[in-house]
Each structure stands twice: as structure tokens, then as C-alpha cells.
Enzyme design. Structure first.
Site, PDB file in Angstrom:
ATOM      1  N   GLY A 171      -2.939 -29.072 -38.040  1.00 39.55           N
ATOM      2  CA  GLY A 171      -2.354 -27.760 -37.771  1.00 39.55           C
ATOM      3  C   GLY A 171      -0.983 -27.563 -38.390  1.00 39.55           C
ATOM      4  O   GLY A 171      -0.404 -26.475 -38.289  1.00 39.55           O
ATOM      5  N   ARG A 174       4.497 -36.716 -41.718  1.00 40.68           N
ATOM      6  CA  ARG A 174       5.597 -36.087 -42.444  1.00 40.68           C
ATOM      7  C   ARG A 174       5.436 -34.603 -42.727  1.00 40.68           C
ATOM      8  O   ARG A 174       6.369 -33.963 -43.193  1.00 40.68           O
ATOM      9  CB  ARG A 174       5.792 -36.816 -43.781  1.00 40.68           C
ATOM     10  CG  ARG A 174       4.567 -36.728 -44.703  1.00 40.68           C
ATOM     11  CD  ARG A 174       4.798 -37.420 -46.046  1.00 40.68           C
ATOM     12  NE  ARG A 174       5.646 -36.662 -46.916  1.00 40.68           N
ATOM     13  CZ  ARG A 174       5.307 -35.541 -47.543  1.00 40.68           C
ATOM     14  NH1 ARG A 174       4.088 -35.051 -47.392  1.00 40.68           N
ATOM     15  NH2 ARG A 174       6.155 -34.928 -48.317  1.00 40.68           N
ATOM     16  N   THR A 177       4.931 -31.532 -41.057  1.00 38.63           N
ATOM     17  CA  THR A 177       5.772 -30.515 -40.433  1.00 38.63           C
ATOM     18  C   THR A 177       7.240 -30.763 -40.747  1.00 38.63           C
ATOM     19  O   THR A 177       8.013 -29.829 -40.990  1.00 38.63           O
ATOM     20  CB  THR A 177       5.549 -30.491 -38.911  1.00 38.63           C
ATOM     21  OG1 THR A 177       4.223 -30.035 -38.680  1.00 38.63           O
ATOM     22  CG2 THR A 177       6.526 -29.562 -38.211  1.00 38.63           C
ATOM     23  N   GLY A 226       2.066 -36.747 -35.802  1.00 41.75           N
ATOM     24  CA  GLY A 226       0.666 -36.993 -36.176  1.00 41.75           C
ATOM     25  C   GLY A 226       0.160 -38.365 -35.779  1.00 41.75           C
ATOM     26  O   GLY A 226      -0.943 -38.517 -35.271  1.00 41.75           O
ATOM     27  N   GLU A 227       0.971 -39.377 -36.028  1.00 34.16           N
ATOM     28  CA  GLU A 227       0.523 -40.747 -35.768  1.00 34.16           C
ATOM     29  C   GLU A 227       0.940 -41.314 -34.405  1.00 34.16           C
ATOM     30  O   GLU A 227       0.170 -42.058 -33.793  1.00 34.16           O
ATOM     31  CB  GLU A 227       1.032 -41.670 -36.879  1.00 34.16           C
ATOM     32  CG  GLU A 227       0.388 -41.380 -38.212  1.00 34.16           C
ATOM     33  CD  GLU A 227       1.137 -42.041 -39.357  1.00 34.16           C
ATOM     34  OE1 GLU A 227       0.571 -42.948 -39.967  1.00 34.16           O
ATOM     35  OE2 GLU A 227       2.279 -41.650 -39.634  1.00 34.16           O
TER      36      GLU A 227
END
Ligand code: FES
Ligand code: FES
Lengths: 778, 153
Positions: free
Chosen positions: A491, A532, A534, A735-736
Site C-alpha cells: 500500500g 524503505r 514509504t 514492511g518488515e
């Protein structure tokens, strides 16, 4: 920050097309004259190639062409370390090494013809375990390792030189941490605890398999549609492998059906491109699930040795760790894996004396890559299990032990990085509270054993790779974002980016359109990796949108004869501050601009820089580790363990994440929920098995168990905001991180239930039962 | 090749298929309806889920020929006159869509579930969607969306 759009629950712009079936993934595309491709794989784990015979395949009716090493330039390439060949030439190094690619009129013919390619092998001794592969008796997998080149970047080259000066057998990459004096530290400790932990190969397994469509053009150029997280890396790699200029390669990543790091490197795109160029036909290569499992870049298996010294008051005085990551037959992103291992093995704790050795070792298995949170779930299981062992040995509450040693604002990390926006303690307290840490444990159903566990972690936002973005305003007032970033589901590009533009321009999100991940039209972005997107796109877009806004205001000022500095925008109107009723519509200004001061095109270009490091605080060698301010997280689990069967059920789960600032809460929550559930899979059920010949035993969703909807508990999430001064609007990557602390939390909950740590993942019933027996014996 | 007649989303089509060709392949290659996806081709992931006579099937392992004389529904048929179905609407509003690859199959399973059981419990929703793998969302927002569609505010 007072905001209008940030923090609201706005649907992402790609959601409607994805629910109607209109979204086109690569596998959905068909071009006129398109041929279908199939790869030919090695049937040996390690062997010399004596002869490759493609004649029968070539004569097979319906076959259009076959490509082997003979058809492509004879050189090695790769991403960071150049140890890859497109097609095996002298040697194969695992069951699956690519020998050839076949094009045919339909898929069934391509599949049949691929079986007709004949290869004569001379088998070599193979090795399937990282620790074994470092022994002097192990066969060498890359005899010419020392001659390999690396990415010609000033960041990578000196570290690669260090690797060559410090070679270890079959090691593709090592990273070491030295801080203080561990031997002295162990002497000061009241208790010294050792542990050995093992995790298997696991797979990112996006539901969309790898898919590539390559179209050759008359001028020698090629257009490639591919399910990748890194279109610009693909472009570079295709060009390098095929010896053509980068400008001759256009890479488009349309919708991507999940990545999770399984698609974070260039891979079979050059093979498809070579075949398309040789046959002159568009070529489509779509993996089946078996190929996806047995080839596509899984997570490194790990064997982890750890030893810590602790004082009775809970101060950890020394830690030593030796980590073996099984890298497989090429190094892929081992440099990243090793560098991050040096971070995750230390853990987010103040420890005065550290000695860490991380080895990424070649074996005759599939190449492992940087699967979501590379090294994270493996080392979290090891380090956080070990933390609970320490707590048990000194009789301290595991939460208290972590709070005592956790990093805080202003601390200097083991690599010399000064830490800012450190939400670690808030995360720990919150996650613990959410599962009722301080309350007495509830009884389990049916006499099950109940346990609670906690884990924490830090994670990076990768730096050093830039992002460009353009923001243009069309004549009807539609705002276009053009950027190289990819949307593989998180997203960032279709959910968060439009919110940034809408916030800065005072327009509605529905007025924004995104054009992304097409190297032919968009400015560079390194790719959807390292949490990374965003962070980088946010910075680049803020610049671009502010630039566009300035141009818009200048046009408006000319139209209404005002000073641009006196103007403001809200609800689609531009007006002199304080008199919103006398405004001029945004769309009217946009319509006039091309004929007034010129079309409105804002530009942004950004690269994340690492905060300053001070080497006097510690030495990290062989590491490419660089991060913007780190993200912090804690997760907590409640489990019920069936004492008869050893079956583990997670009954409650909490995840608290320091994201700096949450621009798009629905996307942040989606990352937390999805990441934690993926982590539950690694903790409880996921593992790739191999037979004695290196052949994968369970390449299907039937035998490789990812969590089902009915398996998972609701994830209680907490979003902690620490306002990162370096982040766009205070944010950090997310994300991670959600996948990183899960293994530790579940493992510790199981240990709490049964009285002993299980030292190997996944926590299968038979392993839990075996561990329980060791308690009874004591 | 043989020619078969399929009724898909209310319209009748003639399609040429190979003997034994799957319904998924006939829909995607024969009719150009690429909404249903192939995630495994082995009946394990649910990305290819369609509804046949009110029941969900994995179209990747369902022979196209057997669908003759039956009513096939795919994700392309959920919206009517450009208006999303309440379930599609809820998926969009609740952030249930990430990469989107599982979503067509997920929506067909959820549609069949709500037609069978208009007010399902959370456990019934979770069970009803357990033939559909999603690797992105952790299922939370998907379950939330189905719950919201089942009991409109
Ligand atoms: S594609 Fe049919 S179940 Fe996976
Ligand atoms: S949204 Fe990506 S698999 Fe479900």
C-alpha cells in the site's frame, strides 16, 4: 501535526480494480504471437556438465527455440557479488540450476520439449549444511570465489575487498562485530548461559508465482513485464547479462501478487529476454507452484550458537554468537543477510562486550535471498529464547529483564550509530499489557498447558538507494504521481503516496492517480525492499508536491492578482488566506496553467543517508549495514499446549510497533497483521524439507503449511509514534518489522507452558513433546 | 479441441477446449476472464475459486466440460451495472485488499458463504474462508470486511 488526510481511513486507489478482477497481473497478459516458455533444470545437486544436447527438443513439433549458455555472453553477473551465470556452463550447483529455456506455441508443448533436453553429468560430492560446508573436507562450490567482482559501488567495493582478505571455506560473505572484551565480560558475570538454536529454510511463497513476459523489438530493445519488487535492478541486470545498454531495456512491474522478498532480485527476466530476442517472439514464462517452491529465493536456514554472561541484577555484560546461514548455490543477497545478522544477533540491548561472527555459506541448495526481515525471525528465535533462559537462570521477570537492558533515546548502538526515536520500551510495556502479563494466567481448555511469552526487536529502514517522483497537475485538476516505486501489496504506492499528495495539496485522495514501476516513464527507485518505500517515496513526494504547489500558487496568484505567499488551498479552492469564500477553483487554475506560467510539474529526488556512526563504540566488519533511524517492536503471545499431542495453539497475540508516525493507519495495520501471521507460520508450521540429494520434498501448499484463516488468532495491534526527525512526517519503515519478533514470542510462550525452551523451529508437536520429556527426566 | 457451451455470469458462450482442460483455463484463455487466478493449479490455494450452481469450486482442478449445463459465477459478475456488491464495497472500505491476488477467489468464497448463511459467526467466517490462502493480510481485515457486509450498519 494538524492534518486533514493523514491518519484517516481512506481506501487505497488500487482496491476497486482488485476486487472486480480488472487488475492485470503478468500472468493475465497475452500479446499477439506470444510463445510459452519452460526452464530446464539440473537433476543433480553438484556435477560437472559434460555435454548438453538440445537437438531433440529443438526438433519437437511446436517448439520455436531453445537457449543455453552458448546463446548468451559468457560472463558472470549478480546483484552485489557477481557469482551467477544465466545458464549453467561447466557445473551445476543444485537440483534446479538452470540449463536451458525452451519456447513453444503452447505451454504443454514447452513443458514436453523441456524434458527432451539431454545433459550428461559427472557427479561431484555435494554438501547441504552450512556448518559442514565450512569444514576443510567439504567440496568447494565456487572454486573461483576470489576472482569474483562485486557491484562497482564505493560502499560495496571496500567491504568485498575485506571479504577476500578474510576468506573462509565456502563462505560467500561474513560479517563480524567486536565490541569491548567478551572474555573479561564473562568473568564479571554471575551466570553464563549457552544455547544452540536451529531454524529451517522457509519460503516467502507469495500466492502469485513468478511471471515474466518479454517482448523483443526490431531495434534490438526489449520490454519486460515482470512480477518483481525491483524493476530498476531487473533492467540493470538484464542489460548486463545480455550486453546491451540499459536504455534498450524497459521493465514494467504491473500489479504484483505479493513479494515478501521472494521477488526482490532480478532473476529469470534475463532468461526470458534472451529467448525472446533469439526467437523474435514475445515470450511468457510463468512458474508453477512446484517451481516456485523449489527455486524461488527462500529464507536462509540457520544454525545459531549464543553465549551470554549476566549479573544477578539483570545486567547483560557479555554476549558471543556464531551464526551459520545456509546461502545455497549462489550468494544472491548474502551480503545483506550477513550484515543484518550482525544487527539482529546483537539484539536491541545495551551490552558492553560483544563478539559476533555471521557466516553466509554456499551449499548445494537453492539460493536464499532477502525474505521479509532477512535474518530477523531466525535470530529473534535464538536471541529472544536465550533472553528468557537468562531470565529463568537469575529468577527475573522476562519483561523486567528486557526493560533493564533495552536501548533508549540517545544511546549509541554496537555499530556506533546514535539512536533517536527509540520506542522499544513503550512497545514492550504495551504488548505485555495487552496479553495481561501482570494478571494471573487463565486456565487452559481441556487441561491444556498455558504459557505466555514476549519478544522484542529492532529493524532497519534501508538507506543508500534513492527514489525519484514527479507530481503533475492535469487540466481537470487530477493530480498524477509518477514514480519508480512498486506496489507489491503493502500500500505504500497506491495507499500512502496519494495521501501525502492530498495532504500537501489540499485535494481529495480520489483526485490523485498513480503511475508507477515502469522504467520507461518513471524516475528511478531502487525497489520495494528494506522497509524503505514509504520512507523514500514520502520524502521525494513531499518535495515534488511542494514544488507543484508553488507552481500552482504562482499561476493562481497571476490570475487573481495576489501575492503567491498569501494564498492557501482547501477543499479544491485556492484563496487569499482568511477569505476562503472568494476563492478560485483548483481545477480552473490547473486548466489555465499550461497557457499561463506553464504546465505544473513538480519534481522530487531523495536518497536516505545513514545517521552518523562513531567507530570508537564498536567495530563491525564485513558489513553493509546502514539504516536510517531504526524501527522497534515487541510482540506477546499466549499459547495452549496440548500435553498429550504437543500441539500448540496461539490463543492471544499482541503486536506493538514503533512506526515513528502513522500516515496511513489501514496500511500500517495491514502490515502488522499480515507480518505477524507470517511470523506465526514460521514459528509453528513452515519448513522446506530436503532429501539426501538436495531435492525438495514438499513443494506444494498441501505439504508446506502456511497459516489458514481458521488457524490464526486476532492480532491486537498498537501503533507507537515516536516522531522520527529524519522520517517523512516523522515516519519509519514498517514492511518488515512485524515478522521479526513473532518467532521469539511464540517460542517463549511455549517454553513458559512446558518449562523448557524448544530449540528448533518450527514448533511441531513432536518437537514440543520431545522437549517436554526432557523436563520430566530432570 | 472440442467445443463446449458455458453459462458464465448469466451469459452463454461457446468455448474451444482441449480434452480434460480445466475450467480455470477455459475461463482465462478461452473467454478472457482473467479475474480467477492460478496460484497452485492443484486445488490447494483457492485463488481460482468460482461458484458453480451456488457452491464454490477450485476451478483449476474442475474439468471445463463438467460445467456445461450449470451456472458459473466469477468475480467479474459480482458488480452489477458498475456498482460494487456490498462485499466488494466492504473489502475496499476495510482495507482487506493488499496485493489482490487472492482477492477474486476470496470474494467468491465469501459471497457463497453469505448466500448460505447471511449472519455467520466469526468462527463460521474463518472456516468458510479457510480454503483460500492469503499471504498478505493475515486475514484480519478480510474477516472484518465479511462481518461488515453481513450486517450492514
Ligand atoms: S489455483 Fe486452484 S486452488 Fe490454487
Ligand atoms: S492480498 Fe495478497 S494474497 Fe491476499
Amino acid at each position: 501535526m494538524t492534518t486533514k488526510v493523514f491518519g484517516t481511513r481512506v481506501p487505497r486507489l488500487d482496491a476497486v480494480d482488485k476486487t472486480t478482477g480488472r487488475t492485470k497481473f503478468v500472468g493475465d497478459m497475452i500479446l499477439p504471437g506470444m510463445a510459452y516458455a519452460k526452464l530446464v533444470h539440473s537433476s543433480h545437486p553438484h556435477a560437472r556438465i559434460k555435454r548438453i544436447d538440445t537437438s531433440r527438443a529443438e526438433k519437437h513439433p511446436g517448439v520455436i527455440g531453445v537457449v543455453t549458455h552458448k546463446d548468451v555472453p559468457d560472463h558472470l553477473h549478480g546483484e552485489l557479488i557477481w557469482d551467477e551465470r544465466l545458464f549453467a556452463k561447466e557445473k551445476v550447483r543444485y537440483q534446479g540450476d538452470i540449463i536451458a529455456i525452451v519456447a513453444a506455441e503452447d505451454q504443454a508443448t514447452a513443458d514436453a520439449a523441456a524434458k527432451l533436453v539431454k545433459v550428461d553429468y559427472e557427479p561431484l560430492k555435494a554438501v547441504f549444511d552450512a556448518e559442514q560446508a565450512m569444514k576443510p573436507s567439504a567440496p568447494l562450490i565456487h572454486e573461483k570465489w576470489k576472482s569474483y567482482a562485486c557491484l562497482p559501488s564505493p560502499k560495496v567495493m571496500p567491504v568485498w575487498q575485506w571479504q577476500k582478505e578474510n576468506p573462509r571455506r565456502n563462505c560467500s560473505w561474513s560479517s563480524i562485530v567486536r565490541k569491548g572484551d567478551v572474555e573479561k565480560g564473562f568473568k564479571e558475570a554471575d551466570v553464563v548461559v549457552k544455547g544452540v538454536y536451529t531454524t529451517p529454510m522457509v519460503h516467502g511463497s507469495p500466492i502469485e508465482n513468478h511471471s515474466v513476459l518479454a517482448q523483443p523489438h526490431d531495434d534490438g530493445s526489449v520490454t519486460i513485464w515482470t512480477a518483481t519488487q525491483v524493476p530498476y535492478v531487473v533492467r540493470m541486470t538484464v542489460a548486463a547479462f545480455l550486453d546491451i545498454p540499459i536504455s534498450q531495456v524497459r521493465v514494467i512491474a504491473p500489479a504484483i501478487g505479493g513479494g515478501f522478498g521472494a521477488k526482490c532480485q532480478a532473476w529469470v527476466e534475463p532468461h526470458a529476454a534472451a529467448l525472446a530476442r533469439k526467437t523474435g517472439r514475445p515470450v511468457k514464462l510463468v512458474f508453477n507452484r512446484e517451481e516456485e517452491f523449489s527455486m524461488a529465493q527462500p529464507r536462509h536456514p540457520a544454525k545459531m550458537y549464543v553465549k551470554s554472561g549476566i549479573k544477578k541484577d539483570g545486567t547483560i555484560v557479555a554476549r558471543e554468537a556464531t551464526i551459520y546461514f545456509d546461502t545455497g548455490f549462489t550468494s544472491m543477497l548474502s551480503a545483506v543477510q550477513g550484515s543484518l545478522g550482525a544487527l539482529t544477533a546483537a539484539g536491541p540491548y545495551k551490552i558492553a562486550n560483544l563478539k559476533i561472527d555471521v557466516y553466509c555459506v554456499y551449499t548445494n541448495k537453492p539460493s536464499c535471498s532477502a525474505v521479509r526481515g532477512p535474518s530477523g525471525p531466525q535470530l529473534n528465535f535464538c536471541i529472544e529464547s536465550h533472553m528468557d533462559e537468562l531470565a529463568r537462570k537469575i529468577g527475573m521477570d522476562p519483561l523486567a529483564l528486557r526493560l533493564k537492558n533495552a536501548y533508549e533515546e540517545g544511546d549509541i548502538a554496537h555499530n556506533g550509530q546514535k539512536l533517536h526515536a527509540v520506542g522499544l520500551k513503550q512497545c514492550l510495556v504495551k504488548a505485555a499489557e495487552r496479553i495481561g502479563w501482570k494478571q494471573p494466567k487463565a486456565a487452559g481448555g481441556d487441561g491444556a498447558l498455558v504459557g505466555r511469552g514476549l519478544s522484542c526487536a529492532w529493524w532497519i529502514t534501508a538507506v543508500g538507494f534513492g527514489t525519484g517522483a514527479l507530481v503533475s497537475i492535469e487540466q481537470d485538476g487530477t493530480v498524477h504521481i509518477t514514480t519508480g516505486t512498486v506496489e507489491h501489496g503493502t500500500g505504500s504506492t497506491f495507499g500512502t503516496a496519494p495521501m501525502i499528495v492530498a495532504e500537501e495539496l489540499g485535494v481529495d485522495v480520489s483526485q490523485v492517480r498513480v503511475h508507477a514501476s515502469d522504467t520507461g516513464i518513471a524516475p528511478f527507485d531502487y525497489g520495494g525492499v528494506g522497509s524503505r518505500t514509504t520512507f523514500n517515496l514520502g520524502h521525494a513526494l513531499r518535495q515534488a508536491t511542494q514544488d507543484a504547489r508553488r507552481q500552482l500558487m504562482a499561476n493562481a496568484a497571476a490570475m487573481i492578482e495576489a501575492n503567491p505567499d498569501d494564498l492557501d488551498i482547501a477543499q479544491g479552492m485556492i484563496f487569499v488566506k482568511g477569505t476562503p469564500e472568494k476563492g478560485i477553483p483548483f481545477a480552473i487554475v490547473a486548466q489555465a496553467a499550461p497557457f499561463a506560467l506553464g504546465p505544473i510539474v513538480g519534481r522530487g529526488s531523495f536518497n536516505t543517508m545513514a545517521p552518523p556512526f562513531d567507530p570508537k563504540y564498536g567495530l563491525v566488519e564485513g558489513s553493509l549495514f546502514v539504516s536510517a533511524q531504526l524501527s522497534y517492536a515487541a510482540q506477546a503471545a499466549v499459547v495452549e499446549v496440548d500435553g498429550e499431542t504437543g500441539n500448540v495453539k496461539v490463543t492471544d497475540f499482541a503486536a506493538a510497533h514503533d512506526v515513528g508516525y502513522s500516515i496511513n493507519p489501514m496500511c500500517v495495520e495491514g502490515q502488522i497483521e499480515g507480518g505477524a501471521v507470517m511470523g506465526l507460520g514460521i514459528a509453528l508450521s513452515e519448513r522446506v524439507g530436503f532429501d539426501g540429494e538436495g531435492r525438495m520434498q514438499n513443494p506444494s501448499f498441501l505439504d508446506y503449511k502456511i497459516p489458514l484463516c481458521c488457524d490464526v488468532p486476532p492480532i491486537k495491534f498498537d501503533i507507537i509514534e515516536t516522531n522520527n526527525i529524519d522520517g517523512p512526517y516523522g515516519s519509519k519503515g514498517i514492511g518488515e518489522p512485524p515478522i521479526v519478533p513473532t518467532t521469539g514470542a511464540v517460542a517463549n510462550a511455549v517454553a513458559d507452558a512446558i518449562g523448557v525452551q524448544v530449540t528448533e523451529l518450527p514448533l511441531l508437536p513432536e518437537r514440543v513433546l520431545a522437549a517436554m520429556k526432557t523436563v520430566k527426566k530432570r | 479441441m472440442i467445443t463446449i457451451t458455458l453459462n458464465v455470469n448469466g451469459a452463454t458462450h461457446k468455448v474451444n477446449v482441449r480434452p480434460g482442460e480445466s475450467l480455470l483455463s477455459a475461463l482465462r484463455l478461452g473467454l478472457g476472464l482473467t479475474g480467477a487466478k492460478e496460484g497452485c493449479g492443484e486445488g490447494d490455494c483457492g485463488a481460482c475459486t468460482v461458484i458453480i450452481d451456488g457452491r464454490t469450486v477450485d476451478s483449476c482442478i474442475y474439468p471445463a466440460g463438467e460445467a456445461q449445463g450449470k451456472k458459473v459465477r466469477t468475480v467479474e459478475g459480482l458488480a452489477s451495472n458498475g456498482k460494487l456488491s456490498p462485499l466488494q464495497e466492504a473489502f475496499v472500505e476495510h482495507g482487506a485488499v493488499q496485493c489482490g491476488f487472492c482477492i477474486p477467489g476470496m470474494l467468491m468464497s465469501a459471497t457463497a458463504l453469505l448466500e448460505r448463511n447471511p449472519k455467520p459467526s466469526e468462527a463460521a467466517i474463518r472456516l468458510g474462508l479457510s480454503g483460500n490462502l492469503c499471504r498478505c493480510t493475515g486475514y484480519a481485515k478480510i474477516v472484518e470486511a465479511v462481518r461488515a457486509a453481513a450486517s450492514p450498519a
